[in-house]
Design a protein around this motif. Structure first.
Motif, PDB file in Angstrom:
ATOM      1  N   GLY A  24      58.705  99.741  26.950  1.00  0.00           N
ATOM      2  CA  GLY A  24      59.407 101.007  26.813  1.00  0.00           C
ATOM      3  C   GLY A  24      59.312 101.834  28.076  1.00  0.00           C
ATOM      4  O   GLY A  24      58.572 101.539  29.002  1.00  0.00           O
ATOM      5  N   LYS A  25      60.068 102.883  28.080  1.00  0.00           N
ATOM      6  CA  LYS A  25      60.213 103.741  29.247  1.00  0.00           C
ATOM      7  C   LYS A  25      59.016 104.649  29.479  1.00  0.00           C
ATOM      8  O   LYS A  25      58.745 105.063  30.600  1.00  0.00           O
ATOM      9  N   TRP A  26      58.250 104.973  28.435  1.00  0.00           N
ATOM     10  CA  TRP A  26      57.276 106.053  28.530  1.00  0.00           C
ATOM     11  C   TRP A  26      55.814 105.647  28.467  1.00  0.00           C
ATOM     12  O   TRP A  26      54.951 106.392  28.918  1.00  0.00           O
ATOM     13  N   ARG A  27      55.483 104.519  27.917  1.00  0.00           N
ATOM     14  CA  ARG A  27      54.070 104.193  27.693  1.00  0.00           C
ATOM     15  C   ARG A  27      53.295 104.018  28.995  1.00  0.00           C
ATOM     16  O   ARG A  27      52.188 104.547  29.123  1.00  0.00           O
ATOM     17  N   ILE A  28      53.848 103.301  29.944  1.00  0.00           N
ATOM     18  CA  ILE A  28      53.165 103.123  31.228  1.00  0.00           C
ATOM     19  C   ILE A  28      53.007 104.468  31.940  1.00  0.00           C
ATOM     20  O   ILE A  28      51.911 104.774  32.432  1.00  0.00           O
ATOM     21  N   PRO A  29      54.050 105.310  32.024  1.00  0.00           N
ATOM     22  CA  PRO A  29      53.844 106.625  32.643  1.00  0.00           C
ATOM     23  C   PRO A  29      52.772 107.465  31.947  1.00  0.00           C
ATOM     24  O   PRO A  29      52.010 108.176  32.611  1.00  0.00           O
ATOM     25  N   ILE A  30      52.678 107.386  30.630  1.00  0.00           N
ATOM     26  CA  ILE A  30      51.639 108.132  29.907  1.00  0.00           C
ATOM     27  C   ILE A  30      50.260 107.617  30.302  1.00  0.00           C
ATOM     28  O   ILE A  30      49.360 108.403  30.617  1.00  0.00           O
ATOM     29  N   VAL A  31      50.091 106.308  30.299  1.00  0.00           N
ATOM     30  CA  VAL A  31      48.805 105.726  30.679  1.00  0.00           C
ATOM     31  C   VAL A  31      48.477 106.095  32.124  1.00  0.00           C
ATOM     32  O   VAL A  31      47.347 106.492  32.431  1.00  0.00           O
ATOM     33  N   LEU A  32      49.464 106.008  32.998  1.00  0.00           N
ATOM     34  CA  LEU A  32      49.248 106.364  34.396  1.00  0.00           C
ATOM     35  C   LEU A  32      48.819 107.816  34.536  1.00  0.00           C
ATOM     36  O   LEU A  32      47.885 108.132  35.282  1.00  0.00           O
ATOM     37  N   ALA A  33      49.461 108.719  33.798  1.00  0.00           N
ATOM     38  CA  ALA A  33      49.081 110.134  33.842  1.00  0.00           C
ATOM     39  C   ALA A  33      47.628 110.318  33.410  1.00  0.00           C
ATOM     40  O   ALA A  33      46.895 111.122  33.999  1.00  0.00           O
ATOM     41  N   GLN A  45      53.140 116.278  29.146  1.00  0.00           N
ATOM     42  CA  GLN A  45      54.577 116.561  29.159  1.00  0.00           C
ATOM     43  C   GLN A  45      55.013 117.139  30.507  1.00  0.00           C
ATOM     44  O   GLN A  45      56.096 116.831  30.994  1.00  0.00           O
ATOM     45  N   ARG A  46      54.180 117.944  31.128  1.00  0.00           N
ATOM     46  CA  ARG A  46      54.512 118.479  32.458  1.00  0.00           C
ATOM     47  C   ARG A  46      54.490 117.370  33.514  1.00  0.00           C
ATOM     48  O   ARG A  46      55.290 117.386  34.453  1.00  0.00           O
ATOM     49  N   ASP A  47      53.579 116.413  33.357  1.00  0.00           N
ATOM     50  CA  ASP A  47      53.519 115.293  34.301  1.00  0.00           C
ATOM     51  C   ASP A  47      54.763 114.409  34.203  1.00  0.00           C
ATOM     52  O   ASP A  47      55.265 113.927  35.213  1.00  0.00           O
ATOM     53  N   ILE A  48      55.230 114.182  32.988  1.00  0.00           N
ATOM     54  CA  ILE A  48      56.369 113.278  32.746  1.00  0.00           C
ATOM     55  C   ILE A  48      57.559 114.152  32.346  1.00  0.00           C
ATOM     56  O   ILE A  48      57.846 114.343  31.170  1.00  0.00           O
ATOM     57  N   SER A  84      42.676 110.795  26.099  1.00  0.00           N
ATOM     58  CA  SER A  84      41.981 110.107  27.188  1.00  0.00           C
ATOM     59  C   SER A  84      42.142 108.606  27.003  1.00  0.00           C
ATOM     60  O   SER A  84      42.475 108.124  25.920  1.00  0.00           O
ATOM     61  N   LEU A  85      41.899 107.891  28.082  1.00  0.00           N
ATOM     62  CA  LEU A  85      41.969 106.434  28.026  1.00  0.00           C
ATOM     63  C   LEU A  85      40.704 105.866  27.402  1.00  0.00           C
ATOM     64  O   LEU A  85      39.604 106.358  27.650  1.00  0.00           O
ATOM     65  N   THR A  86      40.866 104.849  26.619  1.00  0.00           N
ATOM     66  CA  THR A  86      39.735 104.087  26.084  1.00  0.00           C
ATOM     67  C   THR A  86      39.307 103.081  27.164  1.00  0.00           C
ATOM     68  O   THR A  86      40.009 102.909  28.171  1.00  0.00           O
ATOM     69  N   PRO A  87      38.202 102.383  26.959  1.00  0.00           N
ATOM     70  CA  PRO A  87      37.862 101.307  27.905  1.00  0.00           C
ATOM     71  C   PRO A  87      38.998 100.285  28.053  1.00  0.00           C
ATOM     72  O   PRO A  87      39.279  99.812  29.161  1.00  0.00           O
ATOM     73  N   LEU A  88      39.683  99.985  26.956  1.00  0.00           N
ATOM     74  CA  LEU A  88      40.825  99.065  27.029  1.00  0.00           C
ATOM     75  C   LEU A  88      41.937  99.664  27.889  1.00  0.00           C
ATOM     76  O   LEU A  88      42.562  98.968  28.692  1.00  0.00           O
ATOM     77  N   GLY A  89      42.183 100.953  27.736  1.00  0.00           N
ATOM     78  CA  GLY A  89      43.176 101.629  28.569  1.00  0.00           C
ATOM     79  C   GLY A  89      42.787 101.616  30.035  1.00  0.00           C
ATOM     80  O   GLY A  89      43.619 101.370  30.918  1.00  0.00           O
ATOM     81  N   HIS A  90      41.505 101.874  30.311  1.00  0.00           N
ATOM     82  CA  HIS A  90      41.022 101.838  31.698  1.00  0.00           C
ATOM     83  C   HIS A  90      41.157 100.435  32.291  1.00  0.00           C
ATOM     84  O   HIS A  90      41.337 100.295  33.507  1.00  0.00           O
ATOM     85  N   LEU A  96      48.301  98.445  36.604  1.00  0.00           N
ATOM     86  CA  LEU A  96      49.075  99.590  37.071  1.00  0.00           C
ATOM     87  C   LEU A  96      49.167  99.615  38.594  1.00  0.00           C
ATOM     88  O   LEU A  96      50.225  99.937  39.146  1.00  0.00           O
ATOM     89  N   ASP A  97      48.081  99.281  39.271  1.00  0.00           N
ATOM     90  CA  ASP A  97      48.096  99.217  40.735  1.00  0.00           C
ATOM     91  C   ASP A  97      49.089  98.162  41.220  1.00  0.00           C
ATOM     92  O   ASP A  97      49.860  98.405  42.151  1.00  0.00           O
ATOM     93  N   GLU A  98      49.079  96.995  40.586  1.00  0.00           N
ATOM     94  CA  GLU A  98      50.012  95.929  40.968  1.00  0.00           C
ATOM     95  C   GLU A  98      51.456  96.339  40.684  1.00  0.00           C
ATOM     96  O   GLU A  98      52.358  96.060  41.474  1.00  0.00           O
ATOM     97  N   LEU A  99      51.673  96.987  39.550  1.00  0.00           N
ATOM     98  CA  LEU A  99      53.014  97.456  39.204  1.00  0.00           C
ATOM     99  C   LEU A  99      53.504  98.484  40.213  1.00  0.00           C
ATOM    100  O   LEU A  99      54.663  98.452  40.646  1.00  0.00           O
TER     101      LEU A  99
END
Length: 113
Positions: A24-33, A45-48, A84-90, A96-99
């Motif tokens: 989807g369009k939003w999940r990666i940007p949310i995780v990145l934020a 919401q201000r970030d995205i 916040s990110l969980t350990p799985l999110g981290h 994300l760096d490769e992307l």
């Protein structure tokens, strides 16, 4: 089925599972934020800038269900909710760096910017 075909099939299944969580369009940007630290709904919401409140809410719930983020309620007036990110999110940081690196190359090659 050959061993090679079995390995290919296993990799495709695991990849499909991963894409199901981050598609989807939003999940990666949310995780990145959230890689920049814990944030409240309005901060995300201000970030995205283009995401609607309804879509942000839906995507946050999906990411929480899939254990990528956690939602913490603080007993204050008004009630504060922080994501916040969980350990799985981290663990997605390398992805994300490769992307990001690939995105820079893509923009240069295809988009011309």
């Amino acid at each position: 089925m050959s061993q090679k075909e079995k390995v290919c099939q296993q990799k495709l299944i695991v990849t499909r599972d991963a894409l199901e969580v981050i598609q989807g369009k939003w999940r990666i940007p949310i995780v990145l934020a959230l890689t920049f630290g814990d944030k409240r709904f309005g901060e995300i919401q201000r970030d995205i800038v283009d995401i609607s409140p309804k879509m942000l809410s839906q995507e946050l719930k999906s990411l929480e269900t899939n254990k990528i983020i956690t939602r913490t309620l603080y007993d204050s007036m008004p009630v504060t909710v922080e994501y916040s990110l969980t350990p799985l999110g981290h663990s997605m940081k390398k992805l994300l760096d490769e992307l990001l690196n690939w995105g820079v190359t893509f923009r240069k090659e295809v988009v011309g910017r």
